[in-house]
Design a protein around this motif. Sequence first.
Motif, PDB file in Angstrom:
ATOM      1  N   ALA A   1      31.322 -30.039 -83.899  1.00  0.00           N
ATOM      2  CA  ALA A   1      32.650 -30.526 -83.523  1.00  0.00           C
ATOM      3  C   ALA A   1      33.763 -29.582 -83.959  1.00  0.00           C
ATOM      4  O   ALA A   1      34.874 -29.653 -83.425  1.00  0.00           O
ATOM      5  N   LEU A   2      33.486 -28.680 -84.925  1.00  0.00           N
ATOM      6  CA  LEU A   2      34.506 -27.772 -85.436  1.00  0.00           C
ATOM      7  C   LEU A   2      34.329 -26.345 -84.925  1.00  0.00           C
ATOM      8  O   LEU A   2      35.102 -25.459 -85.299  1.00  0.00           O
ATOM      9  N   MET A   3      33.339 -26.120 -84.083  1.00  0.00           N
ATOM     10  CA  MET A   3      33.105 -24.760 -83.585  1.00  0.00           C
ATOM     11  C   MET A   3      34.248 -24.327 -82.676  1.00  0.00           C
ATOM     12  O   MET A   3      34.794 -25.119 -81.904  1.00  0.00           O
ATOM     13  N   ARG A   4      34.602 -23.056 -82.776  1.00  0.00           N
ATOM     14  CA  ARG A   4      35.652 -22.521 -81.906  1.00  0.00           C
ATOM     15  C   ARG A   4      35.126 -22.367 -80.477  1.00  0.00           C
ATOM     16  O   ARG A   4      33.909 -22.446 -80.239  1.00  0.00           O
ATOM     17  N   ALA A   5      36.018 -22.154 -79.538  1.00  0.00           N
ATOM     18  CA  ALA A   5      35.617 -21.996 -78.136  1.00  0.00           C
ATOM     19  C   ALA A   5      34.672 -20.809 -78.000  1.00  0.00           C
ATOM     20  O   ALA A   5      34.771 -19.818 -78.727  1.00  0.00           O
ATOM     21  N   PHE A   6      33.745 -20.924 -77.058  1.00  0.00           N
ATOM     22  CA  PHE A   6      32.763 -19.878 -76.790  1.00  0.00           C
ATOM     23  C   PHE A   6      33.499 -18.649 -76.261  1.00  0.00           C
ATOM     24  O   PHE A   6      34.206 -18.718 -75.252  1.00  0.00           O
TER      25      PHE A   6
END
Length: 298
Positions: A50-55
Amino acid sequence: MPDLSRLAAPILGLAAFLVAECSADAADAPAGTSAPDKSGYTLFNPTPDALMRAFEPERPAKASNPFTVDAGHFQIETDLFNYTHTNSLDAGNQFYETADPTLKLGVTNWMDVEVNFNAYQNSLTHSNLTGALLANGHGFGDTIFKVKVNAFGNDGGAVALGFIPYIKVPSAAPGLGNGVVEGGLIAPLQINLPQDFSLVLQTEFDALKDANDSRRHANFVNLASLTHPLSFISKDLSVTVEFYSAVGTDSATPAVYTFDAGLAYLITPNLQLDVGANFGLTKASPDVNVYTGVSARF
């Protein structure tokens, strides 16, 4: 050889102007938009999904980007097929590559480690006068190790800067590589512009082997790469156009200038397909390079 100072000055001036403009816009932005604190996540304590940055794959085109893979996550970016045709006064070269996967592993929230394997390659050089085969190499290519460090802008903001030291280890089959260790430092600056445009200004310094002896020379790469979504077709489709230059201090190694263009389609939030073509702007540059590839994050 072109005057590098004349090339660098307008690029640096444009970068300074855009950074100032974007900083002013950020200062006027509403409060409460700060990014979450992700400093505690590491390779062994992965960033939650849920906290991952955009690909943010670096494909297509040649530009790197300043964004690292989230801590504890893995990313792969590779050509599926790559073809280059180069023609000079005396000889023509056809180069094929079936895959060149770059594997990326997030170590901290601000650093990842990367390794690029150049898989099966085939290089054919023929005489333009007689058609005779002058050189032929096939097999696996060299291996490149990188560390990407994000200085700022990894998790938000209008501007982001990264530093990417790399080293090339000679692992190529005969006829494909020069058999020596080479390396350098890449510095991409990405600026988010109005109307969803994204600009990468990148400079790079390489220490490369001379063409005709065992000494080394400095090679300077500069590029400007502009990306924009093609929302009138699909919000997941984007186009990139790029101007690239590579100028070295070895008189036997000609400068290379290309115009590059690519399309990327985001199939899912973690899977992207791309296709692109690079066109030489001088006689010493490859005439054309076409490719298609895929990027995925886990």
